[in-house]
Scaffold this motif. Structure first.
Motif, PDB file in Angstrom:
ATOM      1  N   PRO A 199      52.778  65.291  69.735  1.00 38.31           N
ATOM      2  CA  PRO A 199      52.067  64.406  70.658  1.00 38.31           C
ATOM      3  C   PRO A 199      51.161  65.185  71.601  1.00 38.31           C
ATOM      4  O   PRO A 199      51.315  66.395  71.791  1.00 38.31           O
ATOM      5  N   ARG A 200      50.223  64.463  72.190  1.00 38.66           N
ATOM      6  CA  ARG A 200      49.223  65.056  73.089  1.00 38.66           C
ATOM      7  C   ARG A 200      49.867  65.889  74.186  1.00 38.66           C
ATOM      8  O   ARG A 200      50.837  65.442  74.799  1.00 38.66           O
ATOM      9  N   PRO A 201      49.321  67.102  74.457  1.00 39.75           N
ATOM     10  CA  PRO A 201      48.217  67.750  73.742  1.00 39.75           C
ATOM     11  C   PRO A 201      48.674  68.290  72.387  1.00 39.75           C
ATOM     12  O   PRO A 201      49.683  68.996  72.295  1.00 39.75           O
ATOM     13  N   SER A 202      47.956  67.927  71.338  1.00 40.28           N
ATOM     14  CA  SER A 202      48.434  68.136  69.989  1.00 40.28           C
ATOM     15  C   SER A 202      48.368  69.593  69.559  1.00 40.28           C
ATOM     16  O   SER A 202      47.404  70.301  69.827  1.00 40.28           O
ATOM     17  N   ARG A 203      49.435  70.009  68.880  1.00 42.95           N
ATOM     18  CA  ARG A 203      49.504  71.293  68.193  1.00 42.95           C
ATOM     19  C   ARG A 203      50.152  71.051  66.842  1.00 42.95           C
ATOM     20  O   ARG A 203      50.703  69.982  66.610  1.00 42.95           O
ATOM     21  N   VAL A 204      50.083  72.033  65.967  1.00 48.41           N
ATOM     22  CA  VAL A 204      50.742  71.902  64.676  1.00 48.41           C
ATOM     23  C   VAL A 204      52.228  72.227  64.843  1.00 48.41           C
ATOM     24  O   VAL A 204      52.584  73.327  65.258  1.00 48.41           O
ATOM     25  N   SER A 205      53.081  71.269  64.521  1.00 46.12           N
ATOM     26  CA  SER A 205      54.518  71.469  64.601  1.00 46.12           C
ATOM     27  C   SER A 205      55.040  72.212  63.379  1.00 46.12           C
ATOM     28  O   SER A 205      55.780  73.185  63.498  1.00 46.12           O
ATOM     29  N   GLU A 206      54.664  71.747  62.200  1.00 42.65           N
ATOM     30  CA  GLU A 206      55.087  72.391  60.964  1.00 42.65           C
ATOM     31  C   GLU A 206      54.154  71.987  59.838  1.00 42.65           C
ATOM     32  O   GLU A 206      53.416  71.009  59.941  1.00 42.65           O
ATOM     33  N   ILE A 207      54.189  72.755  58.780  1.00 46.09           N
ATOM     34  CA  ILE A 207      53.416  72.474  57.583  1.00 46.09           C
ATOM     35  C   ILE A 207      54.385  72.363  56.422  1.00 46.09           C
ATOM     36  O   ILE A 207      55.210  73.254  56.198  1.00 46.09           O
ATOM     37  N   ILE A 208      54.293  71.264  55.702  1.00 46.07           N
ATOM     38  CA  ILE A 208      55.188  71.003  54.584  1.00 46.07           C
ATOM     39  C   ILE A 208      54.368  70.973  53.307  1.00 46.07           C
ATOM     40  O   ILE A 208      53.333  70.299  53.231  1.00 46.07           O
ATOM     41  N   ARG A 209      54.834  71.730  52.309  1.00 44.16           N
ATOM     42  CA  ARG A 209      54.180  71.752  51.000  1.00 44.16           C
ATOM     43  C   ARG A 209      55.188  71.327  49.928  1.00 44.16           C
ATOM     44  O   ARG A 209      56.044  72.125  49.562  1.00 44.16           O
TER      45      ARG A 209
END
Length: 264
Positions: free
Chosen positions: A220-230
């Motif tokens: 949530p704002r201010p937005s950052r990348v929490s995780e990347i799922i592949r």
């Protein structure tokens, strides 16, 4: 099980079409994005997923050159983005068609604006009209089409300009569930056949897992990348089997567990 990778870790065997580096965006005193970095592998579909208001569309518009970041930079094919360009095309949630123009004219409009001759642009448009399943409707007008058909016109228009990066802002949210599922299946075919990079904004966890090579979870704002799922390999088992695959179901549950606390 899915593989979780931090932002800016390259995907083995892939090069990077789009990079966002340390993007921060303020609207007045409101900080929408904070130091956000993310890479988008060439020829794959990356979904941006997160709670409402987390900056997904803001990030998409910055990549498209429609908004300037407060700080940070975006590169497309190694070139810094300074505004809109022919290497990127949008597919909008609300179709954004010309109401007075036929399907053919709408699909060919981007090429017309680039000065492509009528015969050539109509040949190109006809190819993509057929590819999205609208052959026979070339002379129809938007008011004569269903919502799903109008969205197919918008998709054909984006494809026809041969942009290498397609930016899709919740493109299926305005259609019924049956049409949405068919669009998702068609999108998988396009990703496989078109060799373009797709950046896809959605609120639907199930949709993101179904269509994506990579899913970026935004905080949530201010937005950052929490995780990347592949996801690994369940999409190779055929579109009829994806939603029953244990990995698909596990990833849906995993993402919901990550986002549950942010839903009001």
């Amino acid at each position: 099980m899915s593989q979780i990778k931090p932002a800016l870790v390259a995907v083995p065997g892939s090069d990077i079409a789009v990079s966002t580096r340390n993007i921060t965006k303020f609207y007045g005193y409101v900080e929408a994005l904070r130091d956000l970095s993310l890479e988008f592998p060439r020829g794959q579909l990356t979904s941006l997923l997160g709670p409402s208001g987390c900056g997904k569309t803001t990030l998409l518009k910055i990549i498209g050159g429609l908004l300037e970041p407060t700080s940070g930079e975006v590169e497309v094919n190694g070139q810094t983005v300074t505004g809109p360009g022919p290497d990127r095309a949008f597919v909008f949630q609300d179709f954004a068609l010309l109401p007075w123009a036929s399907v053919m004219r709408n699909v060919a409009f981007g090429l017309e604006m680039r000065g492509v001759g009528r015969s050539e642009r109509e040949d190109i448009a006809a190819r993509y009209i057929k590819e999205v399943g609208l052959a026979g409707f070339e002379k129809a007008y938007p008011h004569q089409l269903s919502g799903g058909m109008r969205q197919r016109v918008g998709l054909a228009r984006a494809l026809s300009v041969d942009a290498q990066v397609l930016l899709m802002d919740e493109p299926f949210s305005a259609v019924d569930e049956q049409t949405r599922r068919k669009f998702q299946e068609d999108l998988l075919s396009l990703v496989q056949n078109e060799n373009k990079t797709f950046i896809f904004v959605t609120h639907s966890i199930e949709e993101a897992v179904y269509v994506s090579d990579q899913i970026a979870i935004l905080l949530p704002r201010p937005s950052r990348v929490s995780e990347i799922i592949r996801p690994s390999n369940f999409r190779e088992k055929g579109v009829d089997n994806i939603r029953r695959d244990p990995e698909y179901l596990d990833i849906v549950d995993q993402i919901w567990s990550s986002l549950r606390s942010y839903v009001e």
